[in-house]
Design a protein around this motif. Structure first.
Motif, PDB file in Angstrom:
ATOM      1  N   ILE A 236       0.857  -1.181   0.000  1.00  0.00           N
ATOM      2  CA  ILE A 236       0.000   0.000   0.000  1.00  0.00           C
ATOM      3  C   ILE A 236       0.901   1.241   0.000  1.00  0.00           C
ATOM      4  CG2 ILE A 236      -1.951  -1.124   1.146  1.00  0.00           C
ATOM      5  CD1 ILE A 236      -1.037   0.219   3.768  1.00  0.00           C
ATOM      6  N   PRO A 237       0.409   2.384  -0.494  1.00  0.00           N
ATOM      7  CA  PRO A 237       1.237   3.598  -0.539  1.00  0.00           C
ATOM      8  C   PRO A 237       1.693   4.042   0.856  1.00  0.00           C
ATOM      9  CG  PRO A 237      -0.713   3.849  -1.909  1.00  0.00           C
ATOM     10  CD  PRO A 237      -0.913   2.599  -1.098  1.00  0.00           C
ATOM     11  N   TYR A 238       2.930   4.583   0.916  1.00  0.00           N
ATOM     12  CA  TYR A 238       3.438   5.055   2.210  1.00  0.00           C
ATOM     13  C   TYR A 238       3.976   6.489   2.148  1.00  0.00           C
ATOM     14  CZ  TYR A 238       8.233   4.218   0.551  1.00  0.00           C
ATOM     15  OH  TYR A 238       9.419   4.262  -0.163  1.00  0.00           O
ATOM     16  N   PHE A 239       3.958   7.112   0.947  1.00  0.00           N
ATOM     17  CA  PHE A 239       4.531   8.460   0.857  1.00  0.00           C
ATOM     18  C   PHE A 239       3.933   9.182  -0.341  1.00  0.00           C
ATOM     19  CE2 PHE A 239       7.674  11.728  -0.048  1.00  0.00           C
ATOM     20  CZ  PHE A 239       8.142  12.091   1.210  1.00  0.00           C
TER      21      PHE A 239
ATOM     22  N   ASN B 141       1.048  20.112 -14.500  1.00  0.00           N
ATOM     23  CA  ASN B 141       1.729  19.093 -15.311  1.00  0.00           C
ATOM     24  C   ASN B 141       2.314  17.950 -14.483  1.00  0.00           C
ATOM     25  OD1 ASN B 141       1.737  20.175 -18.185  1.00  0.00           O
ATOM     26  ND2 ASN B 141       2.512  21.955 -17.061  1.00  0.00           N
ATOM     27  N   PHE B 142       2.552  18.205 -13.185  1.00  0.00           N
ATOM     28  CA  PHE B 142       3.124  17.188 -12.302  1.00  0.00           C
ATOM     29  C   PHE B 142       2.139  16.898 -11.172  1.00  0.00           C
ATOM     30  CE2 PHE B 142       7.628  19.037 -13.251  1.00  0.00           C
ATOM     31  CZ  PHE B 142       7.600  18.460 -14.515  1.00  0.00           C
ATOM     32  N   GLU B 143       1.342  15.879 -11.330  1.00  0.00           N
ATOM     33  CA  GLU B 143       0.357  15.514 -10.304  1.00  0.00           C
ATOM     34  C   GLU B 143       1.031  14.781  -9.152  1.00  0.00           C
ATOM     35  OE1 GLU B 143      -2.611  13.185 -12.219  1.00  0.00           O
ATOM     36  OE2 GLU B 143      -3.475  14.879 -13.317  1.00  0.00           O
ATOM     37  N   SER B 144       0.312  14.689  -8.030  1.00  0.00           N
ATOM     38  CA  SER B 144       0.815  13.912  -6.892  1.00  0.00           C
ATOM     39  C   SER B 144       0.982  12.456  -7.293  1.00  0.00           C
ATOM     40  CB  SER B 144      -0.146  13.998  -5.707  1.00  0.00           C
ATOM     41  OG  SER B 144      -0.076  15.249  -5.093  1.00  0.00           O
ATOM     42  N   GLU B 145       2.003  11.839  -6.752  1.00  0.00           N
ATOM     43  CA  GLU B 145       2.219  10.410  -6.950  1.00  0.00           C
ATOM     44  C   GLU B 145       2.555   9.796  -5.595  1.00  0.00           C
ATOM     45  OE1 GLU B 145       6.749  10.307  -8.558  1.00  0.00           O
ATOM     46  OE2 GLU B 145       5.313  11.315  -9.867  1.00  0.00           O
ATOM     47  N   TYR B 146       2.468   8.496  -5.527  1.00  0.00           N
ATOM     48  CA  TYR B 146       2.664   7.816  -4.242  1.00  0.00           C
ATOM     49  C   TYR B 146       3.721   6.726  -4.371  1.00  0.00           C
ATOM     50  CZ  TYR B 146      -1.421  10.365  -2.715  1.00  0.00           C
ATOM     51  OH  TYR B 146      -2.282  11.382  -2.394  1.00  0.00           O
TER      52      TYR B 146
ATOM     53  N   LYS C   9       0.187   0.143   7.529  1.00  0.00           N
ATOM     54  CA  LYS C   9      -1.017   0.835   8.007  1.00  0.00           C
ATOM     55  C   LYS C   9      -0.899   1.147   9.501  1.00  0.00           C
ATOM     56  CE  LYS C   9      -6.084   0.505   7.671  1.00  0.00           C
ATOM     57  NZ  LYS C   9      -6.478   0.660   9.057  1.00  0.00           N
ATOM     58  N   LYS C  10      -0.417   0.193  10.270  1.00  0.00           N
ATOM     59  CA  LYS C  10      -0.288   0.369  11.719  1.00  0.00           C
ATOM     60  C   LYS C  10       0.753   1.447  12.043  1.00  0.00           C
ATOM     61  CE  LYS C  10      -1.361  -0.840  15.936  1.00  0.00           C
ATOM     62  NZ  LYS C  10      -0.975  -2.150  16.513  1.00  0.00           N
ATOM     63  N   VAL C  11       1.874   1.427  11.336  1.00  0.00           N
ATOM     64  CA  VAL C  11       2.941   2.408  11.562  1.00  0.00           C
ATOM     65  C   VAL C  11       2.456   3.826  11.242  1.00  0.00           C
ATOM     66  CG1 VAL C  11       5.168   3.210  10.647  1.00  0.00           C
ATOM     67  CG2 VAL C  11       4.890   0.818  11.311  1.00  0.00           C
ATOM     68  N   ILE C  12       1.638   3.953  10.186  1.00  0.00           N
ATOM     69  CA  ILE C  12       1.086   5.267   9.840  1.00  0.00           C
ATOM     70  C   ILE C  12       0.089   5.726  10.900  1.00  0.00           C
ATOM     71  CG2 ILE C  12      -0.350   6.522   8.171  1.00  0.00           C
ATOM     72  CD1 ILE C  12       0.891   4.754   5.978  1.00  0.00           C
TER      73      ILE C  12
ATOM     74  N   THR D 273      -1.345  12.190   7.000  1.00  0.00           N
ATOM     75  CA  THR D 273      -1.589  10.744   7.045  1.00  0.00           C
ATOM     76  C   THR D 273      -3.012  10.389   6.642  1.00  0.00           C
ATOM     77  OG1 THR D 273      -2.054  10.894   9.423  1.00  0.00           O
ATOM     78  CG2 THR D 273       0.187  10.308   8.776  1.00  0.00           C
ATOM     79  N   LYS D 274      -3.954  11.321   6.823  1.00  0.00           N
ATOM     80  CA  LYS D 274      -5.341  11.054   6.429  1.00  0.00           C
ATOM     81  C   LYS D 274      -5.418  10.825   4.924  1.00  0.00           C
ATOM     82  CE  LYS D 274     -10.060  12.948   6.800  1.00  0.00           C
ATOM     83  NZ  LYS D 274     -10.391  12.913   5.362  1.00  0.00           N
ATOM     84  N   LYS D 275      -4.795  11.711   4.165  1.00  0.00           N
ATOM     85  CA  LYS D 275      -4.798  11.577   2.709  1.00  0.00           C
ATOM     86  C   LYS D 275      -4.059  10.315   2.289  1.00  0.00           C
ATOM     87  CE  LYS D 275      -3.808  14.203  -1.493  1.00  0.00           C
ATOM     88  NZ  LYS D 275      -3.224  15.444  -2.056  1.00  0.00           N
ATOM     89  N   LEU D 276      -2.978  10.011   2.984  1.00  0.00           N
ATOM     90  CA  LEU D 276      -2.175   8.826   2.659  1.00  0.00           C
ATOM     91  C   LEU D 276      -2.974   7.543   2.867  1.00  0.00           C
ATOM     92  CD1 LEU D 276       0.658   8.027   1.726  1.00  0.00           C
ATOM     93  CD2 LEU D 276       1.359   7.977   4.130  1.00  0.00           C
ATOM     94  N   LEU D 277      -3.706   7.476   3.982  1.00  0.00           N
ATOM     95  CA  LEU D 277      -4.473   6.278   4.295  1.00  0.00           C
ATOM     96  C   LEU D 277      -5.692   6.089   3.382  1.00  0.00           C
ATOM     97  CD1 LEU D 277      -4.300   6.449   8.187  1.00  0.00           C
ATOM     98  CD2 LEU D 277      -3.330   4.629   6.759  1.00  0.00           C
ATOM     99  N   GLU D 278      -6.078   7.156   2.707  1.00  0.00           N
ATOM    100  CA  GLU D 278      -7.184   7.052   1.758  1.00  0.00           C
ATOM    101  C   GLU D 278      -6.783   6.394   0.446  1.00  0.00           C
ATOM    102  OE1 GLU D 278      -8.444  11.061   1.337  1.00  0.00           O
ATOM    103  OE2 GLU D 278      -9.654  11.085   3.175  1.00  0.00           O
ATOM    104  N   GLN D 279      -5.469   6.328   0.206  1.00  0.00           N
ATOM    105  CA  GLN D 279      -4.974   5.728  -1.033  1.00  0.00           C
ATOM    106  C   GLN D 279      -5.062   4.206  -0.969  1.00  0.00           C
ATOM    107  OE1 GLN D 279      -4.273   7.968  -3.485  1.00  0.00           O
ATOM    108  NE2 GLN D 279      -4.875   9.396  -1.846  1.00  0.00           N
ATOM    109  N   LYS D 280      -5.277   3.606  -2.118  1.00  0.00           N
ATOM    110  CA  LYS D 280      -5.371   2.132  -2.202  1.00  0.00           C
ATOM    111  C   LYS D 280      -4.204   1.567  -2.989  1.00  0.00           C
ATOM    112  CE  LYS D 280      -9.330   2.232  -0.081  1.00  0.00           C
ATOM    113  NZ  LYS D 280      -9.431   1.774   1.308  1.00  0.00           N
TER     114      LYS D 280
END
Length: 264
Positions: free
Chosen positions: A111-114, A210-215, A235-238, A257-264
């Motif tokens: 899962i994404p972490y950054f 031109n440069f969107e967010s990436e994970y 997930k637990k560490v976040i 971290t809220k936005k990060l945890l929303e990523q799949k």
């Protein structure tokens, strides 16, 4: 004599098996081998003979949470991509690897972490204001990164003015030595470089259009059993604050971290 030969052959077989892929670390169970490209400060880099950086500290927290033993080796970018894809010598890679649809065809990810984005670096006085201004300029990127993909689309994949180098250190040296007009790289790398070189009069340019967010995710071979162990630990560490502690250490601010945890 036959008994001794059998024991020797058996021992050799055991050594051969443990020499390939994940190793049995005795009481600790399997030891997983992670590859990285430690030339990407502040994410992962060599401080004299010690590997350090955000990814290094983050991985330590994740593996501690998962209760897994591991080794982290500086292999370089291309070797990491190739060896993790094969899944034999290395079972995972962590090196600011952006999750892309193209890479998903060859790899699995944790899962994404950054959250990251690319950024433009130019010298003071440059006329460049956005990524589209780079179309007719000389630009350096690290080969096989999202910066390479983005600038290939803007400048043309076979454009000789797009310099694809082995790492961002070489790309930044090209800019310093006037070999290129700009460097495009991950925002954390660009900001760290500017912070460490305050007298060189570099200018950073963000271009969200031109440069969107990436994970970033931990890179895994297709079908890896390690994913099921890493995802809950990440997930637990976040969630438990360990991630925020590591993030603040390296970037001096709280992560979203809220936005990060929303990523799949």
């Amino acid at each position: 004599m036959k008994k001794i030969s059998f024991l020797v052959l058996t021992a050799a077989l055991v050594i051969g098996l443990t020499g390939c892929g994940a190793k049995d670390s005795g009481a600790g169970g399997t030891k997983y081998k992670f590859a990285t490209d430690a030339a990407y400060a502040p994410m992962e880099y060599m401080d004299k003979d010690k590997m350090t950086g955000f990814d290094v500290d983050f991985l330590a927290e994740v593996m501690k949470e998962a209760g897994l033993s591991y080794d982290l080796t500086n292999t370089g970018w291309d070797t990491m991509l190739t060896s993790v894809k094969q899944g034999k010598e290395y079972q995972a890679g962590i090196s600011s690897v952006s999750i892309t649809d193209e890479r998903k065809q060859s790899y699995d990810y944790s899962i994404p972490y950054f959250e990251s984005t690319n950024m433009i670096l130019v010298k003071e006085g440059s006329p460049v204001k956005s990524a589209t201004d780079l179309k007719d300029k000389k630009v350096a990127v690290q080969i096989s990164t999202t910066a390479d993909t983005l600038m290939s689309k803007i400048m043309g994949e076979k454009n000789p003015s797009l310099k694809r180098l082995d790492n961002n250190t070489l790309a930044l040296l090209e800019l310093e030595n006037n070999g290129v007009d700009a460097v495009v790289a991950d925002i954390a790398i660009v900001r760290e470089y500017v912070k460490n070189n305050p007298n060189k009069k570099f200018v950073t340019i963000a271009d969200p259009k031109n440069f969107e967010s990436e994970y970033y995710g931990i890179l895994l071979p297709k079908g890896s059993e390690l994913k099921a162990k890493l995802d809950p630990a990440i997930k637990k560490v976040i969630e438990n604050g360990a991630y925020a502690k590591v993030y603040k250490k390296w970037f001096g601010q709280e992560p979203d971290t809220k936005k990060l945890l929303e990523q799949k």
